[in-house]
Design a protein around this motif. Structure first.
Motif, PDB file in Angstrom:
ATOM      1  N   SER A 136      32.476  16.902  32.215  1.00  0.00           N
ATOM      2  CA  SER A 136      33.014  18.167  31.677  1.00  0.00           C
ATOM      3  C   SER A 136      32.934  19.019  33.082  1.00  0.00           C
ATOM      4  CB  SER A 136      31.817  18.694  30.968  1.00  0.00           C
ATOM      5  OG  SER A 136      30.688  18.865  31.433  1.00  0.00           O
ATOM      6  N   MET A 137      34.186  20.043  33.245  1.00  0.00           N
ATOM      7  CA  MET A 137      33.989  20.982  34.183  1.00  0.00           C
ATOM      8  C   MET A 137      33.282  22.046  34.120  1.00  0.00           C
ATOM      9  SD  MET A 137      37.981  20.338  35.567  1.00  0.00           S
ATOM     10  CE  MET A 137      38.767  20.760  34.050  1.00  0.00           C
ATOM     11  N   ASP A 138      33.070  22.645  34.829  1.00  0.00           N
ATOM     12  CA  ASP A 138      32.117  24.017  34.617  1.00  0.00           C
ATOM     13  C   ASP A 138      33.390  25.235  34.907  1.00  0.00           C
ATOM     14  OD1 ASP A 138      30.564  26.300  34.514  1.00  0.00           O
ATOM     15  OD2 ASP A 138      29.527  25.805  36.484  1.00  0.00           O
ATOM     16  N   LEU A 139      33.762  25.484  33.623  1.00  0.00           N
ATOM     17  CA  LEU A 139      34.957  26.454  33.350  1.00  0.00           C
ATOM     18  C   LEU A 139      34.446  27.956  34.093  1.00  0.00           C
ATOM     19  CD1 LEU A 139      36.381  25.859  29.973  1.00  0.00           C
ATOM     20  CD2 LEU A 139      37.353  25.249  32.290  1.00  0.00           C
ATOM     21  N   MET A 140      33.252  28.353  34.095  1.00  0.00           N
ATOM     22  CA  MET A 140      32.823  29.539  34.503  1.00  0.00           C
ATOM     23  C   MET A 140      32.976  29.625  36.296  1.00  0.00           C
ATOM     24  SD  MET A 140      32.575  31.308  31.898  1.00  0.00           S
ATOM     25  CE  MET A 140      32.003  32.983  32.673  1.00  0.00           C
ATOM     26  N   ALA A 141      32.610  28.245  36.740  1.00  0.00           N
ATOM     27  CA  ALA A 141      32.522  28.050  38.098  1.00  0.00           C
ATOM     28  C   ALA A 141      34.090  28.276  38.533  1.00  0.00           C
ATOM     29  CB  ALA A 141      31.833  26.897  38.475  1.00  0.00           C
ATOM     30  N   LEU A 142      34.864  27.507  37.865  1.00  0.00           N
ATOM     31  CA  LEU A 142      36.399  27.779  38.192  1.00  0.00           C
ATOM     32  C   LEU A 142      37.015  29.048  37.964  1.00  0.00           C
ATOM     33  CD1 LEU A 142      37.695  24.420  36.411  1.00  0.00           C
ATOM     34  CD2 LEU A 142      37.417  24.874  38.842  1.00  0.00           C
ATOM     35  N   ILE A 143      36.571  29.779  37.011  1.00  0.00           N
ATOM     36  CA  ILE A 143      37.003  31.061  37.055  1.00  0.00           C
ATOM     37  C   ILE A 143      36.531  32.076  38.092  1.00  0.00           C
ATOM     38  CG2 ILE A 143      36.966  33.279  35.448  1.00  0.00           C
ATOM     39  CD1 ILE A 143      37.016  31.361  33.011  1.00  0.00           C
ATOM     40  N   GLY A 144      35.206  31.730  38.685  1.00  0.00           N
ATOM     41  CA  GLY A 144      34.638  32.587  39.615  1.00  0.00           C
ATOM     42  C   GLY A 144      35.279  32.317  40.943  1.00  0.00           C
ATOM     43  N   GLN A 145      35.669  31.112  41.136  1.00  0.00           N
ATOM     44  CA  GLN A 145      36.446  30.827  42.533  1.00  0.00           C
ATOM     45  C   GLN A 145      37.869  31.337  42.346  1.00  0.00           C
ATOM     46  OE1 GLN A 145      36.582  26.340  42.474  1.00  0.00           O
ATOM     47  NE2 GLN A 145      34.527  26.210  43.195  1.00  0.00           N
ATOM     48  N   ASN A 148      37.233  35.267  42.903  1.00  0.00           N
ATOM     49  CA  ASN A 148      36.668  35.543  44.274  1.00  0.00           C
ATOM     50  C   ASN A 148      37.693  35.069  45.506  1.00  0.00           C
ATOM     51  OD1 ASN A 148      34.693  37.097  43.126  1.00  0.00           O
ATOM     52  ND2 ASN A 148      33.419  35.257  42.948  1.00  0.00           N
ATOM     53  N   LYS A 149      38.788  34.365  45.189  1.00  0.00           N
ATOM     54  CA  LYS A 149      39.474  33.961  46.081  1.00  0.00           C
ATOM     55  C   LYS A 149      39.845  34.811  47.106  1.00  0.00           C
ATOM     56  CE  LYS A 149      43.611  31.999  45.769  1.00  0.00           C
ATOM     57  NZ  LYS A 149      44.730  31.050  45.071  1.00  0.00           N
ATOM     58  N   PRO A 150      39.736  34.663  48.594  1.00  0.00           N
ATOM     59  CA  PRO A 150      40.331  35.488  49.389  1.00  0.00           C
ATOM     60  C   PRO A 150      41.887  35.826  49.572  1.00  0.00           C
ATOM     61  CG  PRO A 150      39.555  33.520  50.644  1.00  0.00           C
ATOM     62  CD  PRO A 150      39.165  33.286  49.158  1.00  0.00           C
ATOM     63  N   SER A 151      42.240  36.846  49.402  1.00  0.00           N
ATOM     64  CA  SER A 151      43.812  37.216  49.241  1.00  0.00           C
ATOM     65  C   SER A 151      44.403  37.132  50.704  1.00  0.00           C
ATOM     66  CB  SER A 151      43.808  38.643  48.749  1.00  0.00           C
ATOM     67  OG  SER A 151      45.287  39.006  48.786  1.00  0.00           O
ATOM     68  N   THR A 152      45.628  36.329  51.145  1.00  0.00           N
ATOM     69  CA  THR A 152      46.182  36.192  52.080  1.00  0.00           C
ATOM     70  C   THR A 152      47.279  37.261  51.989  1.00  0.00           C
ATOM     71  OG1 THR A 152      47.548  34.661  51.200  1.00  0.00           O
ATOM     72  CG2 THR A 152      45.694  33.915  52.199  1.00  0.00           C
ATOM     73  N   GLN A 153      47.504  38.156  51.168  1.00  0.00           N
ATOM     74  CA  GLN A 153      48.534  39.259  50.946  1.00  0.00           C
ATOM     75  C   GLN A 153      47.998  40.440  51.709  1.00  0.00           C
ATOM     76  OE1 GLN A 153      49.146  39.906  46.999  1.00  0.00           O
ATOM     77  NE2 GLN A 153      50.402  38.056  46.553  1.00  0.00           N
ATOM     78  N   ALA A 154      49.038  41.231  52.289  1.00  0.00           N
ATOM     79  CA  ALA A 154      48.853  42.646  52.964  1.00  0.00           C
ATOM     80  C   ALA A 154      48.169  43.518  52.067  1.00  0.00           C
ATOM     81  CB  ALA A 154      50.050  43.137  53.543  1.00  0.00           C
ATOM     82  N   PRO A 155      47.186  44.390  52.428  1.00  0.00           N
ATOM     83  CA  PRO A 155      46.696  45.234  51.515  1.00  0.00           C
ATOM     84  C   PRO A 155      47.932  46.267  51.017  1.00  0.00           C
ATOM     85  CG  PRO A 155      46.015  45.669  53.719  1.00  0.00           C
ATOM     86  CD  PRO A 155      46.882  44.313  53.697  1.00  0.00           C
ATOM     87  N   ALA A 156      47.804  46.808  49.949  1.00  0.00           N
ATOM     88  CA  ALA A 156      48.874  47.629  49.082  1.00  0.00           C
ATOM     89  C   ALA A 156      48.953  48.934  49.854  1.00  0.00           C
ATOM     90  CB  ALA A 156      48.332  48.040  47.806  1.00  0.00           C
TER      91      ALA A 156
END
Length: 167
Positions: A136-145, A148-156
């Motif tokens: 089984s995959m840990d769905l909560m860990a996947l959602i957390g990743q 919390n994934k760092p954004s590569t887009q410019a700030p608004a």
């Protein structure tokens, strides 16, 4: 006592009918929820690296249809993997090289063991072990990743080009 029974025969018959109906309902519910194992069930063992959400009574499915249920779980002391004892419907003849995975119906759905049939001409038989498994995959860990994934887009509202340096 005989006089009492003769006076209340209608109530006694209604009471007997209620008891028989209750027994029939319990037997029906037990059978429909997979509580009992069918006679002659094929008993196999699958070894999973992780079996989160699986417990005795969990459905075993092929192509979405229930073909068996989990009967027990134990920890293998050598490999520290989970041994899952499975009872399959004797009318379903799965190939011996079938694979199994622990999956769920969705984010809030129930967990089940899904079999993917292989191509072997010989069917699974009682006592076989399935080693081609996916835990089984840990769905909560996947959602957390994902969250919390760092954004590569410019700030608004900001520019992506640096301001020129002042002399």
């Amino acid at each position: 006592m005989k006089g009492l029974f003769r006076e209340n025969i209608g109530e006694a018959l209604v009471g007997l009918l209620v008891v028989l109906l209750a027994v029939w309902f319990v037997m029906f519910a037990w059978d429909r929820t997979g509580g009992g194992t069918k006679a002659g069930a094929t008993r196999v063992t699958a070894i999973f690296p992780s079996a989160s959400g699986v417990s005795p009574g969990t459905d075993v499915r092929v192509s979405g249809l229930k073909v068996g249920s989990v009967k027990g779980l134990s920890l293998d002391p050598q490999s520290y993997q989970v041994k899952v004892d499975i009872a399959l419907d004797p009318s379903v003849k799965l190939p011996s090289d079938s694979s199994a995975q622990v999956t769920s119906e969705g984010l809030l759905g129930s967990t089940f063991v899904a079999f993917t049939p292989g191509g072997s001409p010989t069917p699974l038989k009682t006592g076989d072990t399935i080693t081609d498994t996916q835990g089984s995959m840990d769905l909560m860990a996947l959602i957390g990743q994902f969250i919390n994934k760092p954004s590569t887009q410019a700030p608004a509202g900001g520019s992506t080009t640096p301001a020129p340096a002042k002399p």
